[in-house]
Write a protein that holds these residues in place. Structure first.
Motif, PDB file in Angstrom:
ATOM      1  N   GLY A   1       5.016   6.097 -12.614  1.00 62.01           N
ATOM      2  CA  GLY A   1       5.831   7.071 -13.347  1.00 62.01           C
ATOM      3  C   GLY A   1       5.622   8.513 -12.939  1.00 62.01           C
ATOM      4  O   GLY A   1       6.157   9.439 -13.548  1.00 62.01           O
ATOM      5  N   GLN A   2       4.880   8.756 -11.879  1.00 65.04           N
ATOM      6  CA  GLN A   2       4.542  10.123 -11.486  1.00 65.04           C
ATOM      7  C   GLN A   2       5.049  10.417 -10.074  1.00 65.04           C
ATOM      8  O   GLN A   2       4.851   9.606  -9.168  1.00 65.04           O
ATOM      9  CB  GLN A   2       3.002  10.239 -11.532  1.00 65.04           C
ATOM     10  CG  GLN A   2       2.438  11.603 -11.375  1.00 65.04           C
ATOM     11  CD  GLN A   2       2.825  12.556 -12.516  1.00 65.04           C
ATOM     12  OE1 GLN A   2       3.126  12.115 -13.629  1.00 65.04           O
ATOM     13  NE2 GLN A   2       2.854  13.840 -12.203  1.00 65.04           N
TER      14      GLN A   2
ATOM     15  N   MET B   1       0.848  -1.202   0.000  1.00 64.31           N
ATOM     16  CA  MET B   1       0.000   0.000   0.000  1.00 64.31           C
ATOM     17  C   MET B   1       0.881   1.249   0.000  1.00 64.31           C
ATOM     18  O   MET B   1       0.702   2.149  -0.833  1.00 64.31           O
ATOM     19  CB  MET B   1      -0.928   0.024   1.221  1.00 64.31           C
ATOM     20  CG  MET B   1      -1.710   1.327   1.315  1.00 64.31           C
ATOM     21  SD  MET B   1      -2.909   1.389   2.658  1.00 64.31           S
ATOM     22  CE  MET B   1      -1.860   1.576   4.091  1.00 64.31           C
ATOM     23  N   PHE B   2       1.839   1.306   0.932  1.00 66.95           N
ATOM     24  CA  PHE B   2       2.681   2.500   1.033  1.00 66.95           C
ATOM     25  C   PHE B   2       3.481   2.737  -0.253  1.00 66.95           C
ATOM     26  O   PHE B   2       3.815   3.861  -0.578  1.00 66.95           O
ATOM     27  CB  PHE B   2       3.647   2.373   2.225  1.00 66.95           C
ATOM     28  CG  PHE B   2       3.033   2.780   3.540  1.00 66.95           C
ATOM     29  CD1 PHE B   2       3.029   4.118   3.943  1.00 66.95           C
ATOM     30  CD2 PHE B   2       2.463   1.847   4.395  1.00 66.95           C
ATOM     31  CE1 PHE B   2       2.469   4.497   5.162  1.00 66.95           C
ATOM     32  CE2 PHE B   2       1.900   2.220   5.609  1.00 66.95           C
ATOM     33  CZ  PHE B   2       1.902   3.550   5.998  1.00 66.95           C
ATOM     34  N   ALA B   3       3.798   1.650  -0.970  1.00 67.22           N
ATOM     35  CA  ALA B   3       4.614   1.793  -2.184  1.00 67.22           C
ATOM     36  C   ALA B   3       3.766   2.181  -3.398  1.00 67.22           C
ATOM     37  O   ALA B   3       4.300   2.446  -4.467  1.00 67.22           O
ATOM     38  CB  ALA B   3       5.343   0.482  -2.462  1.00 67.22           C
ATOM     39  N   GLY B   4       2.458   2.189  -3.244  1.00 68.32           N
ATOM     40  CA  GLY B   4       1.612   2.600  -4.368  1.00 68.32           C
ATOM     41  C   GLY B   4       1.260   1.480  -5.329  1.00 68.32           C
ATOM     42  O   GLY B   4       0.848   1.737  -6.461  1.00 68.32           O
ATOM     43  N   GLN B   5       1.378   0.228  -4.882  1.00 69.74           N
ATOM     44  CA  GLN B   5       0.913  -0.867  -5.748  1.00 69.74           C
ATOM     45  C   GLN B   5      -0.617  -0.822  -5.868  1.00 69.74           C
ATOM     46  O   GLN B   5      -1.293  -0.307  -4.971  1.00 69.74           O
ATOM     47  CB  GLN B   5       1.360  -2.216  -5.165  1.00 69.74           C
ATOM     48  CG  GLN B   5       2.858  -2.432  -5.325  1.00 69.74           C
ATOM     49  CD  GLN B   5       3.296  -3.774  -4.757  1.00 69.74           C
ATOM     50  OE1 GLN B   5       2.526  -4.726  -4.690  1.00 69.74           O
ATOM     51  NE2 GLN B   5       4.553  -3.833  -4.335  1.00 69.74           N
ATOM     52  N   HIS B   6      -1.122  -1.403  -6.902  1.00 67.74           N
ATOM     53  CA  HIS B   6      -2.569  -1.315  -7.144  1.00 67.74           C
ATOM     54  C   HIS B   6      -3.308  -2.336  -6.268  1.00 67.74           C
ATOM     55  O   HIS B   6      -3.807  -3.342  -6.744  1.00 67.74           O
ATOM     56  CB  HIS B   6      -2.873  -1.541  -8.622  1.00 67.74           C
ATOM     57  CG  HIS B   6      -2.512  -0.368  -9.466  1.00 67.74           C
ATOM     58  ND1 HIS B   6      -3.135  -0.035 -10.639  1.00 67.74           N
ATOM     59  CD2 HIS B   6      -1.585   0.601  -9.269  1.00 67.74           C
ATOM     60  CE1 HIS B   6      -2.594   1.063 -11.153  1.00 67.74           C
ATOM     61  NE2 HIS B   6      -1.639   1.464 -10.331  1.00 67.74           N
ATOM     62  N   ILE B   7      -3.387  -2.023  -4.985  1.00 65.44           N
ATOM     63  CA  ILE B   7      -4.025  -2.979  -4.068  1.00 65.44           C
ATOM     64  C   ILE B   7      -5.550  -2.874  -4.106  1.00 65.44           C
ATOM     65  O   ILE B   7      -6.241  -3.731  -3.581  1.00 65.44           O
ATOM     66  CB  ILE B   7      -3.500  -2.842  -2.620  1.00 65.44           C
ATOM     67  CG1 ILE B   7      -3.837  -1.478  -2.048  1.00 65.44           C
ATOM     68  CG2 ILE B   7      -1.999  -3.113  -2.538  1.00 65.44           C
ATOM     69  CD1 ILE B   7      -3.681  -1.427  -0.542  1.00 65.44           C
ATOM     70  N   ASN B   8      -6.073  -1.796  -4.689  1.00 68.58           N
ATOM     71  CA  ASN B   8      -7.519  -1.744  -4.944  1.00 68.58           C
ATOM     72  C   ASN B   8      -7.721  -2.458  -6.279  1.00 68.58           C
ATOM     73  O   ASN B   8      -7.733  -1.847  -7.349  1.00 68.58           O
ATOM     74  CB  ASN B   8      -7.985  -0.289  -4.997  1.00 68.58           C
ATOM     75  CG  ASN B   8      -9.454  -0.157  -5.391  1.00 68.58           C
ATOM     76  OD1 ASN B   8     -10.123  -1.148  -5.697  1.00 68.58           O
ATOM     77  ND2 ASN B   8      -9.944   1.063  -5.391  1.00 68.58           N
TER      78      ASN B   8
END
Ligand code: F6P
Length: 549
Positions: free
Chosen positions: A111-112, A80-87
């Protein structure tokens, strides 16, 4: 995809623990382990949390932590903290934690550089609210803005309302905020009553900018403004700003996108008070205080991200929530803030927790094998004491409770006899309640006081009713941020163990679609075709008769 958690050895072990501990009284747990009152506590930021009054012993806690490990909680948290698509059902990152990263942090997702984006919007919000607060931003007639009206619903309303009320003492630039959410026209009529359009600014807050309630209310508010000012539509630019992820729809509605504050699809509505959705709060308390609010969230984020599981407050509290839901069969959790300024906290938590975890399938679409989604409810103490605490104390249901209290009051006054302070009285009630819930009073103790025998059973206080005590020094912007983050992460912990997607909300969609379909049925001049069920059909016809149709 994670395996069925109820089939793990950790779950089975907890079943065994439950069988053993369900008949053990908290009095015995404290007798056997007197140090638990000092040791079963945890600190997160400024929050001091006592979880010793729970129906667990140290071995149970270990077993709960094993369950978290079996569900791969740490890896899921890091994802979650790393921004993986967990939703997964919406294929989105879940990054409300990025909203409170300091400006010098960095996080690149898809990329942002999201930290740069977040701070760019925060700076724009700060510049705008500075101008509003200093009187540089004026309405169409040249008058200063003195009232901000936030129009939004769900996550675009509940967070700002709750925080604005909580931080009443920090409202310092003569700008008060009102809120319109319900499509019931009474909400708008009551809220705008007495306001002067010349000194009123509307924030239309909607992540999607497609929500019926918000767009309907915003349209009605624009009409109210234009009728009141009589100056033509150019006036709208000085009195309407928008908060949204959807610039096209904002423009379509007629709000200049220069006056729009954006956020991103990786911010869930119920996790958005710390995004531009908090603009009304920033207008009231200023950008520095808002920065303190965000820093409070961040302190608890860091705690959640780095503390070992056994000292991790959201982990422990999430596990305890699950313990009662899944092993004791508890249906709900009461949230009892001993601060009147937290009057909307339970309502806020209802969306945060119930929209997140009210799911019956796992992320892969298979049924969840355990009950999910604690029902959150509550009221500030001491009002609740004189209403529903009877059931908490002597009812047949088990209702675990969270008590939230503060060392320093936001207001204080001497007691009637002048010997003490009202805040001390409030807090003596606070401590008394958790004590009585846990330890109660036995029939022997009651009989020993000379109580007539026939009244003894009525007066027995069973105790053994679990509670968490959360204490903070004072209700500051930082502390309210910390409290919100504490609950956000508990929701996450529970959701991971249940294997559900805590970040979608498909269950609210069908009602929205059917409301749109039913509107012409209610209003058409000619008699409508029969509804597919006889109940809805008769109800609709009853309503049409009432409306003379
Ligand atoms: O109906 C549920 C919901 O989608 C919430 O999740 C959200 O907070 C609320 O509606 C408002 O949505 P929006 O901010 O897009 O208007």
């Amino acid at each position: 995809m994670s395996s069925d958690i109820t089939g793990t050895a950790a779950w089975q072990k907890l079943r065994d623990h439950h069988a053993r501990i369900q008949s053990v009284h908290l009095r015995e747990l404290f007798d056997e382990d007197p140090a638990r009152g000092h040791e079963l506590t945890v600190s997160a930021g400024d929050l001091y949390i006592d979880y010793s009054k729970h129906r667990v012993d140290r071995a149970t806690l270990e077993a709960l932590l094993d369950l978290a490990r079996s569900a791969d909680l740490e890896a899921r948290r890091d994802a979650m903290f790393a921004g993986q698509h967990i939703n997964t059902s919406e294929d989105r990152a879940v990054l409300h934690t990025a909203l409170r990263l300091p400006a010098d942090a960095s996080l690149t997702v898809d990329g942002q550089d999201v930290v740069a984006d977040v701070h760019e919007v925060l700076d724009r919000m700060g510049d705008f609210t500075d101008r509003l607060r200093s009187g540089q931003w004026r309405g169409a007639t040249g008058e200063r803005i003195s009232t901000v009206v936030n129009i939004g619903i769900g996550g675009s309303d509940l967070g700002p309302v709750m925080v604005y009320r909580a931080l009443r003492h920090y409202v310092d630039a003569g700008i008060s905020v009102r809120f319109i959410s319900n499509i019931d026209p009474s909400d708008l009529v009551r809220t705008l009553h007495g306001l002067d359009p010349a000194t009123t600014l509307f924030i239309v807050a909607s992540k999607t900018f497609s929500t019926l309630e918000t767009l309907t209310n915003a349209t009605a508010a624009r009409r109210w403004l234009l009728d009141g000012l009589g100056l033509g539509t150019d006036a709208v630019a000085k009195h309407f700003v928008a908060v949204s992820t959807n610039a096209d729809r904002v423009a379509e509605f007629g709000i200049d996108t220069d006056n729009m504050f954006g956020f991103w699809d990786w911010v869930g509505g119920r996790y958005s008070v710390d995004s531009a959705i908090g603009l009304s709060v920033m207008a009231a308390i200023g950008r520095e205080r808002f920065a303190e609010f965000l820093a409070g969230f961040h302190a608890v984020d860091e705690h959640f991200r780095t503390a070992p599981l056994e000292e991790n407050a959201p982990v422990l509290l999430g596990l305890l929530g699950l313990w009662y839901s899944n092993f004791f069969g508890a249906e709900s959790r009461a949230v009892l803030p001993y601060s009147n300024d937290l009057v909307r906290f339970a309502a806020y938590l209802q969306q945060l927790t119930m929209e997140s975890n009210g799911k019956s399938v796992r992320a892969d679409g298979s049924p969840v094998p355990a009950s999910t989604g604690e029902i959150f409810w509550g009221e500030p103490g001491t009002n609740g004491q004189h209403a529903f605490y009877q059931l908490l104390h002597q009812g047949t249901r088990l209702v675990p409770a969270d008590f939230i209290g503060f060392g320093e009051p936001t207001d204080d006054l001497p007691t009637a006899d002048g010997t003490g302070s009202m805040h001390d009285l409030l807090m003596s009630n606070f401590f008394a309640q958790t004590k009585v819930l846990a330890f109660g009073k036995t029939a022997e103790e009651i009989a020993a006081e000379g109580t007539p025998e026939h009244l003894v059973p009525h007066k027995v206080m069973p105790g053994n009713r679990p509670s968490t005590t959360i204490l903070a020094p004072k209700l500051t912007p930082s502390v309210i941020g910390q409290l919100i983050a504490l609950y956000e992460h508990q929701v996450f912990v529970e959701g991971v163990i249940w294997g559900i997607d805590s970040f979608d909300q498909w269950g609210v969609e069908l009602g929205k679609t059917q409301a749109v379909e039913l509107q012409p049925v209610l209003t058409a001049a000619e008699s409508p075709a029969a509804q597919s069920d006889t109940s809805t059909d008769s109800l609709v016809r009853w309503y049409r008769r009432q409306r003379g149709r």
